[in-house]
Design a protein around this motif. Structure first.
Motif, PDB file in Angstrom:
ATOM      1  N   PHE A 147       0.840  -1.193   0.000  1.00  0.00           N
ATOM      2  CA  PHE A 147       0.000   0.000   0.000  1.00  0.00           C
ATOM      3  C   PHE A 147       0.878   1.248   0.000  1.00  0.00           C
ATOM      4  O   PHE A 147       2.076   1.170   0.210  1.00  0.00           O
ATOM      5  N   GLU A 148       0.261   2.375  -0.194  1.00  0.00           N
ATOM      6  CA  GLU A 148       0.935   3.658  -0.327  1.00  0.00           C
ATOM      7  C   GLU A 148       1.956   3.932   0.783  1.00  0.00           C
ATOM      8  O   GLU A 148       2.936   3.228   0.913  1.00  0.00           O
ATOM      9  N   PHE A 149       1.713   4.928   1.590  1.00  0.00           N
ATOM     10  CA  PHE A 149       2.560   5.234   2.737  1.00  0.00           C
ATOM     11  C   PHE A 149       1.710   5.915   3.791  1.00  0.00           C
ATOM     12  O   PHE A 149       0.845   6.738   3.477  1.00  0.00           O
ATOM     13  N   ASP A 150       1.957   5.549   5.041  1.00  0.00           N
ATOM     14  CA  ASP A 150       1.321   6.220   6.167  1.00  0.00           C
ATOM     15  C   ASP A 150       2.318   6.246   7.309  1.00  0.00           C
ATOM     16  O   ASP A 150       3.018   5.261   7.545  1.00  0.00           O
ATOM     17  N   PHE A 151       2.390   7.359   8.017  1.00  0.00           N
ATOM     18  CA  PHE A 151       3.346   7.487   9.112  1.00  0.00           C
ATOM     19  C   PHE A 151       3.117   6.446  10.199  1.00  0.00           C
ATOM     20  O   PHE A 151       4.038   6.126  10.959  1.00  0.00           O
ATOM     21  N   GLU A 152       1.920   5.909  10.287  1.00  0.00           N
ATOM     22  CA  GLU A 152       1.621   4.881  11.288  1.00  0.00           C
ATOM     23  C   GLU A 152       2.520   3.662  11.132  1.00  0.00           C
ATOM     24  O   GLU A 152       2.900   3.020  12.115  1.00  0.00           O
ATOM     25  N   SER A 153       2.881   3.335   9.897  1.00  0.00           N
ATOM     26  CA  SER A 153       3.724   2.164   9.644  1.00  0.00           C
ATOM     27  C   SER A 153       5.124   2.336  10.230  1.00  0.00           C
ATOM     28  O   SER A 153       5.820   1.349  10.485  1.00  0.00           O
ATOM     29  N   LEU A 154       5.547   3.577  10.457  1.00  0.00           N
ATOM     30  CA  LEU A 154       6.871   3.819  11.036  1.00  0.00           C
ATOM     31  C   LEU A 154       6.909   3.482  12.526  1.00  0.00           C
ATOM     32  O   LEU A 154       7.987   3.440  13.126  1.00  0.00           O
ATOM     33  N   ALA A 155       5.755   3.248  13.124  1.00  0.00           N
ATOM     34  CA  ALA A 155       5.699   2.905  14.547  1.00  0.00           C
ATOM     35  C   ALA A 155       6.016   1.432  14.798  1.00  0.00           C
ATOM     36  O   ALA A 155       6.283   1.045  15.943  1.00  0.00           O
ATOM     37  N   ILE A 156       6.027   0.603  13.763  1.00  0.00           N
ATOM     38  CA  ILE A 156       6.183  -0.841  13.936  1.00  0.00           C
ATOM     39  C   ILE A 156       7.483  -1.190  14.661  1.00  0.00           C
ATOM     40  O   ILE A 156       7.478  -1.884  15.680  1.00  0.00           O
ATOM     41  N   GLY A 157       8.590  -0.719  14.133  1.00  0.00           N
ATOM     42  CA  GLY A 157       9.882  -0.995  14.764  1.00  0.00           C
ATOM     43  C   GLY A 157       9.958  -0.434  16.172  1.00  0.00           C
ATOM     44  O   GLY A 157      10.524  -1.057  17.073  1.00  0.00           O
ATOM     45  N   LEU A 158       9.361   0.741  16.378  1.00  0.00           N
ATOM     46  CA  LEU A 158       9.374   1.372  17.697  1.00  0.00           C
ATOM     47  C   LEU A 158       8.556   0.569  18.711  1.00  0.00           C
ATOM     48  O   LEU A 158       8.918   0.489  19.889  1.00  0.00           O
ATOM     49  N   LEU A 159       7.472  -0.042  18.266  1.00  0.00           N
ATOM     50  CA  LEU A 159       6.640  -0.849  19.167  1.00  0.00           C
ATOM     51  C   LEU A 159       7.399  -2.090  19.644  1.00  0.00           C
ATOM     52  O   LEU A 159       7.342  -2.453  20.825  1.00  0.00           O
ATOM     53  N   PHE A 160       8.098  -2.746  18.727  1.00  0.00           N
ATOM     54  CA  PHE A 160       8.931  -3.891  19.114  1.00  0.00           C
ATOM     55  C   PHE A 160      10.035  -3.449  20.072  1.00  0.00           C
ATOM     56  O   PHE A 160      10.354  -4.145  21.036  1.00  0.00           O
ATOM     57  N   LEU A 161      10.625  -2.292  19.784  1.00  0.00           N
ATOM     58  CA  LEU A 161      11.714  -1.776  20.620  1.00  0.00           C
ATOM     59  C   LEU A 161      11.191  -1.407  22.015  1.00  0.00           C
ATOM     60  O   LEU A 161      11.886  -1.634  23.015  1.00  0.00           O
ATOM     61  N   MET A 162       9.993  -0.856  22.079  1.00  0.00           N
ATOM     62  CA  MET A 162       9.371  -0.557  23.374  1.00  0.00           C
ATOM     63  C   MET A 162       9.257  -1.824  24.219  1.00  0.00           C
ATOM     64  O   MET A 162       9.608  -1.834  25.399  1.00  0.00           O
ATOM     65  N   TYR A 163       8.751  -2.882  23.592  1.00  0.00           N
ATOM     66  CA  TYR A 163       8.566  -4.139  24.315  1.00  0.00           C
ATOM     67  C   TYR A 163       9.913  -4.713  24.753  1.00  0.00           C
ATOM     68  O   TYR A 163      10.046  -5.237  25.866  1.00  0.00           O
ATOM     69  N   TYR A 164      10.911  -4.601  23.883  1.00  0.00           N
ATOM     70  CA  TYR A 164      12.258  -5.096  24.195  1.00  0.00           C
ATOM     71  C   TYR A 164      12.816  -4.378  25.424  1.00  0.00           C
ATOM     72  O   TYR A 164      13.335  -5.012  26.355  1.00  0.00           O
ATOM     73  N   PHE A 165      12.718  -3.059  25.453  1.00  0.00           N
ATOM     74  CA  PHE A 165      13.205  -2.287  26.605  1.00  0.00           C
ATOM     75  C   PHE A 165      12.352  -2.559  27.854  1.00  0.00           C
ATOM     76  O   PHE A 165      12.872  -2.565  28.971  1.00  0.00           O
ATOM     77  N   PHE A 166      11.073  -2.782  27.637  1.00  0.00           N
ATOM     78  CA  PHE A 166      10.156  -3.033  28.758  1.00  0.00           C
ATOM     79  C   PHE A 166      10.533  -4.315  29.499  1.00  0.00           C
ATOM     80  O   PHE A 166      10.654  -4.326  30.723  1.00  0.00           O
TER      81      PHE A 166
END
Length: 369
Positions: A147-166
Motif C-alpha cells: 500500500f501507499e505510505f502512512d506514518f503509522e507504519s513507522l511505529a512498527i519498529g518502535l513498538l517492538f523496541l518498546m517491548y524489548y526495553f520493557f
C-alpha cells in the motif's frame, strides 16, 4: 581507530550463527522490497493519494511550512504525524519521495530483527528464525508494504523496541522510544497507555515509575493532539474536532443508554466482516495469541479501533491499519509458545505446533497471492 576496530571486533564476536542468519534474512527482505517498491514507483504503481500527500508534507516541512495543498490545510489537521519533524533532516538530505517508502520497509525489517532477539531469549534460535520468517511473510505486513505510505507504519519498529526495553527493564530508553512512537499518529499513545496499565501489574516495586509515567505520557500526547492542536487547525474547516474521533460517532451516538451502546458495540465486533478480519489476523498463527491475553492487551486499542471504525478499509488487512496490531499478535504467540515449551517435557510437542503454524501461515500467504 584501533579502539573502534576492537569494539567492532568485539560486537562481531558476540554475534552467533543464528543472529547472523536473522540479520541476513532481514537485510535480504529490505533489499527485495526496496527493489520491488522502487520498480512500482517508477511504473506509476501507487494510485492512491496517501503517498503523494505525505511526500508533499515532508517537502514542505523541510522548507518551513506545515501547509499541504493536496489536503487544503495543515497536514496536522488530518493526523497527528509529528514524526515528520523528526524525519525532516533525513528528508532534507535525501529529498526524494522513495525515502518514505524505504523508511517504511526499514521499520518493518528492524522490528522483525528486534522480534527475533526477543524470541531467541524466550525459545531457541531455530524457533526465533522461523517466527521471524513468518512475521516477514504475514499477509497484513505484505499488504502494508504494497500500500501507499502512512506514518503509522513507522511505529512498527518502535513498538517492538518498546517491548524489548520493557522486558529488559531499560526505563529511559523505553520512555524515549514510547515518546517517538506517540509522534507517529494519534492512535499510538493508546498503546503507550496500555503499557502503563500493564506495568502496574508486572513492575512490582516500580509501579508508579513504569506505570504512572508511561500512562501519563500517552494520555498527555493524545489529549494535546485530539483536544487542542487538531481542533485549532480544523477551526476553519467544515468538520471540526478530530477526524480520529469522528470515525466512532456511530458508536457514541447510538442508543440512549449504556446497555444499548454496549449491545451495539458487540454487534459491530461480531459482524461477518470483522469475523473475517480477525481470522485473517490471527489465523496464520493458529490463534495462539489469544492464549496470552496479557500481551495481546498491549495492542488491543488498535484492534478495537479497527473493529469499531466506520471506514470499511479498517476492517480488512489490505491497507496499513493492521500493521501496528501484528507485532502484539506475534509477541503474544511467542509468549504462548514459550509457556508451552516450559510446560511440556515431551520434545516432540513443540515441533508439531511450530510445523502446524508454518503450514497454516503458508496456506494463508498462498491464498492472498
Amino acid at each position: 581507530m584501533k579502539k573502534y576496530l576492537s569494539q567492532l571486533s568485539y560486537l562481531l564476536n558476540k554475534l552467533n550463527a543464528g543472529d547472523l542468519i536473522a540479520f541476513i534474512l532481514c537485510l535480504i527482505n529490505f533489499i527485495i522490497w526496496g527493489f520491488l517498491l522502487t520498480y512500482k514507483y517508477y511504473n506509476f504503481g501507487f494510485s492512491d493519494w496517501d503517498f503523494a500527500l505525505y511526500a508533499q508534507t515532508m517537502w514542505n516541512v523541510c522548507h518551513g511550512s506545515i501547509y499541504v495543498s493536496l489536503f487544503g490545510t495543515s497536514f496536522l489537521a488530518n493526523h497527528a504525524n509529528y514524526i515528520a519533524f523528526v524525519l525532516a533532516p533525513i528528508y532534507l538530505i535525501f529529498a526524494h519521495p522513495l525515502i518514505l517508502i524505504y523508511l517504511k520497509i526499514f521499520s518493518l525489517t528492524a522490528g522483525a530483527f528486534i522480534f527475533y532477539l526477543i524470541a531467541a531469549k524466550k525459545t531457541s534460535k531455530l524457533i526465533a528464525i522461523t517466527l521471524l520468517i513468518l512475521y516477514l511473510f504475514h499477509p497484513p505486513n505484505i499488504y502494508m508494504l504494497l500500500f501507499e505510505f502512512d506514518f503509522e507504519s513507522l511505529a512498527i519498529g518502535l513498538l517492538f523496541l518498546m517491548y524489548y526495553f520493557f522486558i529488559n527493564n531499560k526505563f529511559v530508553p523505553f520512555l524515549i522510544t514510547a515518546f517517538l512512537a506517540c509522534l507517529c499518529k494519534e492512535n499510538i499513545p493508546f498503546i503507550v497507555m496500555t503499557f502503563g496499565v500493564y506495568a502496574f501489574f508486572v513492575k512490582k516495586g516500580e509501579r508508579l515509575k513504569w506505570g504512572g509515567t508511561t500512562f501519563l505520557l500517552g494520555l498527555l500526547i493524545f489529549s494535546i493532539s485530539i483536544f487542542i492542536i487538531m481542533p485549532m487547525l480544523r477551526e476553519q474547516m467544515t468538520t471540526k474536532g478530530s477526524i480520529y474521533l469522528s470515525s466512532y460517532l456511530n458508536v457514541f451516538n447510538h442508543g440512549s443508554s449504556i446497555g444499548e451502546r454496549v449491545a451495539f458495540v458487540l454487534k459491530l465486533i461480531s459482524d461477518k466482516t470483522n469475523q473475517t478480519y480477525i481470522i485473517n489476523l490471527f489465523g496464520p498463527l493458529l490463534a495462539l495469541a489469544f492464549l496470552s491475553p496479557h500481551i495481546l492487551f498491549l495492542g488491543s486499542p488498535i484492534l478495537f479501533q479497527n473493529l469499531l471504525a466506520a471506514p470499511m478499509s479498517q476492517h480488512t488487512i489490505f491497507y496499513h491499519y493492521a500493521a501496528t496490531i501484528v507485532p502484539f499478535i506475534f509477541l503474544a504467540s511467542l509468549e504462548s509458545i514459550s509457556f508451552w515449551k516450559k510446560l511440556f517435557k515431551y520434545k516432540i510437542f513443540l515441533p508439531i505446533i511450530i510445523s502446524a503454524i508454518i503450514i497454516s501461515s503458508l496456506v494463508r500467504v498462498f491464498n492472498y497471492t
